[in-house]
Design a protein around this motif. Structure first.
Motif, PDB file in Angstrom:
ATOM      1  N   GLN A 130       0.820  -1.215   0.000  1.00 52.85           N
ATOM      2  CA  GLN A 130       0.000   0.000   0.000  1.00 52.85           C
ATOM      3  C   GLN A 130       0.851   1.261   0.000  1.00 52.85           C
ATOM      4  O   GLN A 130       0.555   2.220  -0.717  1.00 52.85           O
ATOM      5  CB  GLN A 130      -0.925   0.001   1.221  1.00 52.85           C
ATOM      6  CG  GLN A 130      -2.308  -0.569   0.965  1.00 52.85           C
ATOM      7  CD  GLN A 130      -3.265  -0.243   2.089  1.00 52.85           C
ATOM      8  OE1 GLN A 130      -3.027  -0.600   3.245  1.00 52.85           O
ATOM      9  NE2 GLN A 130      -4.351   0.421   1.775  1.00 52.85           N
ATOM     10  N   THR A 141       0.952   4.361  -2.745  1.00 51.17           N
ATOM     11  CA  THR A 141       0.751   5.770  -2.387  1.00 51.17           C
ATOM     12  C   THR A 141       1.935   6.629  -2.816  1.00 51.17           C
ATOM     13  O   THR A 141       1.772   7.715  -3.378  1.00 51.17           O
ATOM     14  CB  THR A 141       0.551   5.906  -0.869  1.00 51.17           C
ATOM     15  OG1 THR A 141      -0.594   5.132  -0.487  1.00 51.17           O
ATOM     16  CG2 THR A 141       0.339   7.352  -0.478  1.00 51.17           C
ATOM     17  N   ARG A 144      -9.391   4.078   0.172  1.00 53.67           N
ATOM     18  CA  ARG A 144      -8.026   3.562   0.052  1.00 53.67           C
ATOM     19  C   ARG A 144      -7.589   2.769   1.276  1.00 53.67           C
ATOM     20  O   ARG A 144      -6.886   1.761   1.168  1.00 53.67           O
ATOM     21  CB  ARG A 144      -7.066   4.725  -0.197  1.00 53.67           C
ATOM     22  CG  ARG A 144      -5.607   4.318  -0.262  1.00 53.67           C
ATOM     23  CD  ARG A 144      -4.721   5.447  -0.736  1.00 53.67           C
ATOM     24  NE  ARG A 144      -5.022   5.802  -2.109  1.00 53.67           N
ATOM     25  CZ  ARG A 144      -4.382   6.764  -2.781  1.00 53.67           C
ATOM     26  NH1 ARG A 144      -3.437   7.465  -2.169  1.00 53.67           N
ATOM     27  NH2 ARG A 144      -4.685   7.041  -4.039  1.00 53.67           N
ATOM     28  N   GLN A 161      -7.089  -0.619  -4.562  1.00 50.75           N
ATOM     29  CA  GLN A 161      -5.796  -0.785  -5.220  1.00 50.75           C
ATOM     30  C   GLN A 161      -5.771  -2.071  -6.039  1.00 50.75           C
ATOM     31  O   GLN A 161      -5.226  -2.093  -7.151  1.00 50.75           O
ATOM     32  CB  GLN A 161      -4.647  -0.800  -4.200  1.00 50.75           C
ATOM     33  CG  GLN A 161      -3.279  -0.962  -4.873  1.00 50.75           C
ATOM     34  CD  GLN A 161      -2.151  -1.190  -3.894  1.00 50.75           C
ATOM     35  OE1 GLN A 161      -2.295  -0.980  -2.685  1.00 50.75           O
ATOM     36  NE2 GLN A 161      -1.013  -1.625  -4.402  1.00 50.75           N
TER      37      GLN A 161
END
Length: 596
Positions: free
Chosen positions: A58, A62, A422, A428
């Motif tokens: 993750q 980002t 998110r 994602q």
């Protein structure tokens, strides 16, 4: 926060009980690849995926990659994770031991690839491209190139790429304009620009080896004029260390919908020094080794993302309290029931589960066929395995990525509004999964490859082999009490696939648009049958083990229940695909351009 746990119980069931991975130890060079050793390797592989790679997935999405002062920087933690991954020997898990690889079966790498894609798809791209470059060099490189480049590619000191696409060409490689001019001493000067180059530049390795498609000055037109060249970022010194910077620069990086921690680059080659791989004008032959391997790997990307999405959607559905069961409260002491009581939520999760487990079985079966193709002593066995791998490659690539994307979307829907946020991670997976339907040849191109090349290949021998395997298992299961419920619907769908095959053979000669119009539906029809065949095999093993009192009873009973769901709720969709194929090309091609 999302979570991931490698599905080792299901992996072991498939490898040991369904696909007999023990047979690999009988193949030359695989004597040490016993079931116990393979299990131990996969346990360690699961650890690095769960504990090292998943935690930076993750954050990598980002942060993304950065392009600064002509260099590409990967997200925080990636360089350290890659160093640990390479130090563990994972970059060469199935590579030739002669050049420093672990020498394990390709089917073991298939399992590892799935876990990598579940834990961190962007990270998996870097060693994945290197593995493809290694495969192409092993198959077509000269001994000098192999000795010079393979050891550092295999141990992860260097990375690799495949450079095919140009802005004006896309899938039509025959019109590429990158040029290669002889420069003496066996070297060439490469000039041109390539786009969409995954892992095209990064800071994970000390050098990057690009495999580049280009044309010689005397090249004939089309794909028959393409040659393949090895072009390093840094020209190696005599001792193998990086020397002077070659004429390869990053023009830009792409800002993408997904896989944001994977560097997708525009690469400019300006009098870059390179060496030919294989023969002049035969570059596509060498590159197809890399491309076909990449297509199978991309199929595993669809499966891997669908698996991690399923795990998180299931966890959410069990914990999320909302509404009451239609048949009365199931959690009377609480304010509401979990959303898992609702039929539509269950149906969505079971759809993911049934496709994931069936597609996993199909992928592992193909992986073992690759090992048989390359290692078995019997030429007839090698030929049969090669035929089946060739037939199934477009199916694995396209069907697994189409269903993988569908499954990540269903997982997102399970979370409702939280799926769109998110923090929960699912969004994602949806974004990352979408590219898999596009790169390494769009899924429409895979469908055309299946119907236009693979079906007629060797007079239809490839597809006949597949039909015979499925029919043999259907006929055998039909004679076993408790398996008729699976054998009968699969037999019906196999007949539908055979009927569609004959229809394309009859109409395709007269009107090629008939083949083009039916290609995607045909590939999906074959995918449904192939996954159904795997479910028949799994159900057969599960029933046998239950009858013998072996194995985990709840696990095996769940297998049979999932098989019933697949045959009752999913396989019937095959009939719709046949109906669309039978409708022909007329409803599509009848439109004039200005009527769209």
């Amino acid at each position: 926060m999302p979570a991931y746990k490698a599905p080792l119980d299901d992996i072991r069931f498939l490898l040991h009980d369904v696909h007999d991975v023990a047979q690999l130890a009988a193949l030359p060079g695989f004597e040490d690849a016993t079931p116990d050793m393979i299990d131990a390797v996969l346990v360690e592989g699961a650890k690095i995926c769960e504990e090292v790679l998943f935690p930076i997935n993750q954050s990598g999405d980002t942060e993304g990659v950065k392009y600064e002062n002509g260099e590409v920087r990967t997200p925080s933690g990636f360089k350290e994770a890659y160093a640990q991954y390479a130090a563990g020997g994972w970059t060469g898990v199935a590579a030739d031991a002669k050049y420093g690889g672990q020498g394990l079966p390709e089917s073991v790498r298939f399992v590892m690839e799935e876990m990598l894609c579940s834990s961190n798809l962007s990270f998996s791209m870097y060693p994945g491209l290197t593995h493809g470059a290694v495969s192409a060099l092993l198959s077509h490189g000269s001994d000098e190139l192999k000795d010079r480049f393979l050891p550092k590619l295999i141990d992860g000191t260097w990375g690799g790429t495949m450079c095919l696409t140009e802005a004006h060409a896309g899938t039509d490689l025959g019109i590429i304009t990158t040029k290669a001019v002889p420069a003496g001493d066996g070297a060439y000067k490469i000039n041109g620009t390539k786009i969409f180059i995954s892992a095209g530049d990064h800071d994970l390795t000390e050098n990057i080896v690009h495999l580049v498609l280009a044309k010689l000055p005397d090249a004939p037109g089309g794909t028959k004029g393409i040659s393949l060249f090895l072009v390093p970022k840094y020209l190696p010194k005599e001792d193998g260390s990086p020397g002077t910077r070659n004429g390869v620069t990053v023009g830009s990086i792409e800002h993408k919908m997904g896989i944001k921690a994977s560097a997708t680059c525009v690469l400019n080659f300006e009098d870059a020094t390179g060496w030919m791989v294989g023969e002049p004008h035969k570059g596509m032959r060498a590159m197809f080794v890399m491309m076909n391997g990449a297509r199978l790997a991309v199929g595993l990307q669809g499966l891997g993302l669908a698996e991690v999405a399923y795990q998180n959607a299931l966890s959410y559905a069990k914990d999320r309290l909302q509404g009451r069961s239609l048949t009365g409260p199931k959690n009377p002491s609480g304010p509401a029931d979990s959303i898992l009581v609702h039929p539509d939520v269950r149906k969505g999760l079971l759809r993911i589960k049934a496709f994931n487990e069936g597609m996993r079985s199909l992928a592992y079966w193909v992986g073992i066929r690759i090992d048989l193709e390359h290692r078995h002593a019997d030429p007839a066995v090698r030929e049969a395995a090669e035929d089946l791998v060739a037939l199934m490659t477009p199916v694995i690539k396209a069907f697994l990525t189409d269903k993988g994307f569908d499954n990540t979307n269903i997982a997102l829907q399970t979370l409702g509004g939280h799926g769109y946020i998110r923090e929960y991670g699912i969004e994602q997976y949806v974004r990352d999964a979408r590219i898999a339907q596009i790169y390494e040849g769009t899924n429409a191109v895979q469908a055309l490859d299946l119907v236009g090349r693979k079906l007629p290949m060797e007079g239809g021998r490839l597809v006949r082999r597949f039909f015979e395997l499925v029919k043999g298992d259907v006929d055998a299961a039909a004679q076993v009490d408790g398996l008729e419920e699976f054998a009968k619907p699969l037999g019906g769908s196999l007949y539908q696939l055979q009927k569609a095959t004959m229809l394309l053979a009859e109409k395709g000669f007269a009107n090629p648009d008939e083949v083009g119009a039916a290609a995607t539906e045909y590939l999906h029809l074959m995918g449904y049958v192939a996954v159904g065949w795997q479910w028949l095999r799994m159900a057969t093993v599960a029933q046998e083990q239950l009858a013998a009192g072996k194995g985990d009873k709840r696990f095996l009973q769940a297998k049979l229940k999932t098989a019933r769901f697949y045959f009752g709720r999913l396989l019937p969709e095959a009939a719709t695909l046949l109906a669309a194929i039978q409708a022909g090309s007329a409803p599509i091609m009848a439109f004039a351009d200005d009527e769209f």
